[in-house]
Design a protein around this motif. Structure first.
Motif, mmCIF file in Angstrom:
data_model
loop_
_atom_site.group_PDB
_atom_site.id
_atom_site.type_symbol
_atom_site.label_atom_id
_atom_site.label_comp_id
_atom_site.label_asym_id
_atom_site.label_seq_id
_atom_site.Cartn_x
_atom_site.Cartn_y
_atom_site.Cartn_z
ATOM 1 N N GLY A 1 0.778 -1.230 0.000
ATOM 2 C CA GLY A 1 0.000 0.000 0.000
ATOM 3 C C GLY A 1 0.808 1.277 0.000
ATOM 4 N N GLY A 2 2.124 1.180 0.102
ATOM 5 C CA GLY A 2 2.941 2.399 0.120
ATOM 6 C C GLY A 2 3.200 2.928 -1.281
ATOM 7 N N SER A 3 3.571 4.188 -1.362
ATOM 8 C CA SER A 3 3.952 4.767 -2.650
ATOM 9 C C SER A 3 5.140 5.691 -2.406
ATOM 10 N N ALA A 4 5.644 6.286 -3.467
ATOM 11 C CA ALA A 4 6.845 7.125 -3.333
ATOM 12 C C ALA A 4 6.600 8.303 -2.403
ATOM 13 N N ASP A 5 5.483 8.988 -2.575
ATOM 14 C CA ASP A 5 5.266 10.158 -1.718
ATOM 15 C C ASP A 5 4.558 9.794 -0.419
ATOM 16 N N LYS A 6 3.956 8.598 -0.343
ATOM 17 C CA LYS A 6 3.364 8.138 0.919
ATOM 18 C C LYS A 6 3.840 6.723 1.207
ATOM 19 N N PRO A 7 5.063 6.603 1.707
ATOM 20 C CA PRO A 7 5.592 5.260 1.974
ATOM 21 C C PRO A 7 4.888 4.599 3.160
ATOM 22 N N VAL A 8 5.091 3.294 3.250
ATOM 23 C CA VAL A 8 4.540 2.537 4.386
ATOM 24 C C VAL A 8 4.983 3.213 5.689
ATOM 25 N N GLY A 9 4.060 3.346 6.609
ATOM 26 C CA GLY A 9 4.368 3.998 7.882
ATOM 27 C C GLY A 9 3.900 5.439 7.934
#
Ligand code: ATP
Ligand code: MG
Length: 420
Positions: free
Chosen positions: A368-376
């Motif tokens: 579910g993470g992405s470059a601008d919203k990483p996991v955590g």
């Protein structure tokens, strides 16, 4: 014997402990209680359910300790043999305690039973010369008896019963019996959250004087925060306390932003105190924490006085339908965003008619993470009358760690937003 410390041993009974099916929380719980009272625990012993093993352990403890606290094996079933083992060690018969028997009969009558099951009747047996310690929460009374100068206390294994009988019947007797020999640990415990162990340590080292007298400083971090413990060792009580007060004052400017007051170290306790003081109520809108905040709040007895309820708004559709989060806000900013966290907090506050609403939304991982919203990445917000405040963090660790840290950070924001 004035000044001589009290030697204690904790014995835990149960095959389930040896098999690893249950974790021995009673031994650590009672050890910290005893330390607070000034009793030094010198050993933890764990034995299985065999009567002979329990007896052997007890005989050794009687030679070595002033106080033996035994937990477990007082139940009605044949695998509960502590009672017989204690009587065996002391060589006295088991005698039926009339008061306990009556209490058991009453308990079963009011529970709809016609008579007391014979297996439960066994729970009224007390070694001759011993004393039953009443148990308001269960059928197994505790036992107290004296053997060759050693005081043996036996408590049921179920943790809440173990705790209740210790607090209700044992603690005060320890204070009486060993008065003059107790040596309570002199310490200052400061619970913090929202600052890492290394940063906290560096900041404290800067403000602490080089001369700390008899005091040592230790850091105990976990997922929820860091507890700083200042311990005065080997000093007279007055001198130790003076040092603790002096050093406590020195570190106050650093810790004041992160500290919270709590006896047990749970931030929920501090939040509860704040809410109760104002007569305010709380409601929670939780996405990534899935109800963890509601669970932590309701773990505390009496939480119905300030906690109204919550919404596990995991799916975006629920955020819209139950909390009034506008669809276009979700589309424009994504579910993990300042805007959505704020609307969740405001939405649940309004929907529940609460004084304080909280909202938390984040990416717990592993996917579910992405470059601008990483996991955590987690956004959380708290809404009170006239003010909504949001914060975001990027927590490290696995899914469980991210969820645990999110819940704690959100509660910390509630704590900080309740005016002093
Ligand atoms: P009861 O009347 O409830 O049977 P008991 O004294 O016989 O009381 P046990 O049968 O030993 O208690 O344990 C009851 C429950 O308490 C079990 O679920 C067990 O896993 C748990 N328990 C026992 N000892 C401990 C311990 N030291 N720490 C944590 N849990 C424990
Ligand atoms: Mg058992």
């Amino acid at each position: 014997l004035a000044g001589a410390g009290v030697r204690a041993i904790v014995v835990s009974v149960g095959d389930e402990l040896l098999l690893g099916h249950a974790v021995d929380t009673n031994a650590s719980w009672v050890s910290s209680r005893l330390a607070r009272l000034g009793v030094r625990v010198q050993e933890h012993v764990t034995v299985g359910d065999q009567e002979e093993d329990i007896r052997t352990a007890l005989m050794r403890c009687i030679r070595m300790a002033d106080l033996v606290i035994v937990g477990g094996g007082l139940g009605p079933t044949p695998d509960d043999r502590t009672r017989a083992a204690v009587a065996g060690v002391t060589g006295v018969p088991l005698i039926e305690d009339v008061t306990i028997l009556e209490r058991l009969e009453e308990r079963f009558r009011s529970g709809g039973f016609e008579s007391l099951p014979p297996s439960n009747r066994r729970q009224a047996l007390v070694p001759e010369g011993g004393e039953a310690l009443s148990n308001a929460l269960g059928t197994a009374a505790g036992l107290s008896l004296e053997v060759e100068g050693t005081w043996i206390v036996v408590l049921p294994g179920v943790p809440r019963e173990f705790h209740a009988i210790f607090d209700g019947e044992v603690e005060s007797r320890i204070l009486n019996r060993f008065s003059g020999r107790l040596d309570p640990v002199q310490e200052l415990r400061i619970h913090t959250t929202g600052i890492s162990e290394s940063v906290l340590c560096d900041d404290l080292e800067r403000v602490l004087p080089a001369d700390r007298g008899p005091v040592s400083v230790a850091y105990y971090p976990d997922l929820r925060g860091v507890t700083v413990v200042l311990t005065a060792l080997g000093a007279e009580a007055a001198e130790g306390n003076r040092w603790l007060a002096h050093l406590g004052q020195a570190i106050d400017p650093v810790v004041s932003r992160y500290r919270y007051a709590s006896k047990e170290g749970d931030l929920v306790e501090a939040v509860a105190v704040e809410l109760l003081a104002r007569g305010w109520t709380l409601a929670a809108a939780e996405s990534c924490t899935g109800g963890l905040i509601a669970k932590r709040v309701t773990d505390r007895a009496g939480s119905s006085q300030y906690f109204l309820g919550g919404v596990v708004a995991y799916d975006d559709g629920i955020k819209v339908a139950q909390l009034g989060v506008p669809t276009d806000l979700l589309e424009r900013h994504g579910a993990v965003s300042e805007e959505v966290a704020c609307r969740m907090a405001e939405g649940v506050r309004q929907a529940f008619g609460a004084d304080v609403g909280l909202g938390v939304t984040g990416i717990a991982g592993p996917g579910g993470g992405s470059a601008d919203k990483p996991v955590g990445t987690v956004w959380y917000a708290v809404a009170i009358d006239g003010e909504t405040r949001a914060e975001h963090r990027r927590f490290s660790g696995e899914r469980e760690a991210v969820r645990e840290r999110s819940a704690q950070a959100c509660l910390a924001l509630v704590h900080r937003m309740l005016p002093e």
